[in-house]
Design a protein around this motif. Structure first.
Motif, mmCIF file in Angstrom:
data_model
loop_
_atom_site.group_PDB
_atom_site.id
_atom_site.type_symbol
_atom_site.label_atom_id
_atom_site.label_comp_id
_atom_site.label_asym_id
_atom_site.label_seq_id
_atom_site.Cartn_x
_atom_site.Cartn_y
_atom_site.Cartn_z
ATOM 1 N N LEU A 122 -14.904 31.270 23.912
ATOM 2 C CA LEU A 122 -15.094 31.600 25.323
ATOM 3 C C LEU A 122 -16.375 30.974 25.870
ATOM 4 N N VAL A 123 -17.416 31.005 25.064
ATOM 5 C CA VAL A 123 -18.677 30.394 25.483
ATOM 6 C C VAL A 123 -18.490 28.901 25.729
ATOM 7 N N LEU A 124 -17.861 28.226 24.775
ATOM 8 C CA LEU A 124 -17.732 26.768 24.866
ATOM 9 C C LEU A 124 -16.767 26.333 25.958
ATOM 10 N N GLN A 125 -15.843 27.209 26.325
ATOM 11 C CA GLN A 125 -14.893 26.863 27.385
ATOM 12 C C GLN A 125 -15.499 27.005 28.769
ATOM 13 N N GLY A 155 -10.027 27.489 9.360
ATOM 14 C CA GLY A 155 -8.604 27.569 9.685
ATOM 15 C C GLY A 155 -8.354 28.354 10.964
ATOM 16 N N VAL A 156 -9.121 29.419 11.182
ATOM 17 C CA VAL A 156 -8.997 30.186 12.417
ATOM 18 C C VAL A 156 -9.306 29.285 13.616
ATOM 19 N N MET A 157 -10.362 28.505 13.510
ATOM 20 C CA MET A 157 -10.746 27.615 14.598
ATOM 21 C C MET A 157 -9.681 26.572 14.878
ATOM 22 N N MET A 158 -9.149 25.982 13.802
ATOM 23 C CA MET A 158 -8.237 24.847 13.952
ATOM 24 C C MET A 158 -6.811 25.281 14.269
ATOM 25 N N GLU A 205 -6.967 29.251 17.000
ATOM 26 C CA GLU A 205 -7.633 29.109 18.294
ATOM 27 C C GLU A 205 -7.552 27.701 18.879
ATOM 28 N N ARG A 206 -7.071 26.736 18.095
ATOM 29 C CA ARG A 206 -6.867 25.358 18.595
ATOM 30 C C ARG A 206 -8.127 24.828 19.282
ATOM 31 N N MET A 207 -9.239 24.875 18.585
ATOM 32 C CA MET A 207 -10.517 24.527 19.209
ATOM 33 C C MET A 207 -10.892 23.058 19.087
ATOM 34 N N LEU A 230 -13.954 20.909 21.107
ATOM 35 C CA LEU A 230 -15.117 20.346 20.411
ATOM 36 C C LEU A 230 -15.224 18.848 20.621
ATOM 37 N N LEU A 231 -14.098 18.161 20.584
ATOM 38 C CA LEU A 231 -14.127 16.715 20.773
ATOM 39 C C LEU A 231 -14.559 16.356 22.195
ATOM 40 N N ASP A 232 -14.157 17.165 23.177
ATOM 41 C CA ASP A 232 -14.612 16.933 24.553
ATOM 42 C C ASP A 232 -16.124 17.097 24.670
#
Length: 281
Positions: free
Chosen positions: A94-97, A129-132, A135-137, A141-143
């Motif tokens: 949420l922070v990063l979005q 694994g949770v991130m990838m 949560e499809r993060m 991160l790449l952005d």
């Protein structure tokens, strides 16, 4: 800990909230507390997270077991569990979005994610694994790599290095990650930006992919990563940081050369065996 969660879920979480100093301070505390987290945990907690053995059939089955372990006993993280509970990944996401978040808050959130995915332990792999997967993060991160701030790039590339290490499908992550990582590499080791630490992290991520994925090696070549890696390996100022970066680039090149079927492509691009195998740094 709870202050961060309340601020993020509060209906008034807008630009004013995104710039809240309390949020920034809380995130910095969580980042600092999670540094070397798995070394600092009490033995009983470490055993709870890592299990009695690392001989697991698959990371996915371990992940399911971990969620079951938490959901049956404590639906919500309690106290210090906020540091490593899977639900905390949602908080950082949420922070990063939020586009209005301060640079310091974003850096702290990325740093905390880097900390909880660091190392080769089972739980760091689970949280990766949770991130990838859940949560499809990765796209987020790449952005975020689209910045010239070395303060943000250092933890961000370190986090991507961790995710590349723990990924169970190196081919798939390579197709999304290699092009963006290569674009951030300098042309040689004489450039001061990005810093040597960032270059080492990028090379580390690429190497985690290349050692298991021919697709990664092919994409590095396709996206013109070879001249950059050779430049980093060959041209440097002999400082400690640039030498470490040179060795990191050399390792990627060496492992890329292990794919014999790609030698023809390398040759067509003007690179010969010694570009990949000469490691006299």
């Amino acid at each position: 800990m709870y202050e961060v969660w309340w601020i993020l879920w509060c209906p008034t979480f807008n630009k004013k909230r995104a710039d809240d100093k309390g949020l920034e301070n809380s995130l910095c505390v969580m980042r600092n507390l999670s540094y070397q987290l798995y070394m600092e945990l009490p033995p009983s907690v470490r055993l709870h997270l890592e299990g009695p053995t690392r001989d697991y059939a698959s990371r996915d089955s371990a992940t399911i077991g971990c969620f079951t372990m938490y959901s049956k006993k404590n639906p919500e993280p309690q106290g210090a569990e906020w540091l490593w509970h899977p639900q905390v990944v949602v908080l950082y996401k949420l922070v990063l979005q939020n586009k209005d978040i301060s640079s310091s808050s974003r850096e702290a959130a990325i740093g905390a994610l880097q900390n909880i995915t660091a190392g080769e332990g089972r739980w760091s792999s689970v949280l990766s694994g949770v991130m990838m997967e859940r949560e499809r993060m990765l796209p987020i991160l790449l952005d975020l790599l689209d910045t010239n701030s070395d303060m943000e790039l250092r933890p961000l590339t370190g986090l991507l290095r961790n995710l590349a290490r723990h990924s169970t499908n190196k081919d798939r992550i390579a197709k999304n990650m290699v092009n963006v990582l290569v674009s951030k590499l300098p042309c040689d080791g004489l450039q001061k930006m990005p810093s040597s630490e960032v270059v080492i992290n990028i090379c580390g991520a690429l190497n985690h992919l290349v050692t298991c994925s021919c697709v990664a090696a092919s994409d590095i070549s396709y996206f013109n990563g070879l001249p950059k890696l050779v430049g980093i390996k060959t041209f440097h100022d002999n400082s400690s940081g640039s030498l470490k970066a040179a060795r990191a680039a050399s390792t990627v090149l060496y492992n890329m050369f292990q794919y014999n079927k790609l030698h023809k492509d390398y040759k067509l691009k003007g690179f010969v065996r010694r570009d990949f195998t000469d490691a006299t740094i």
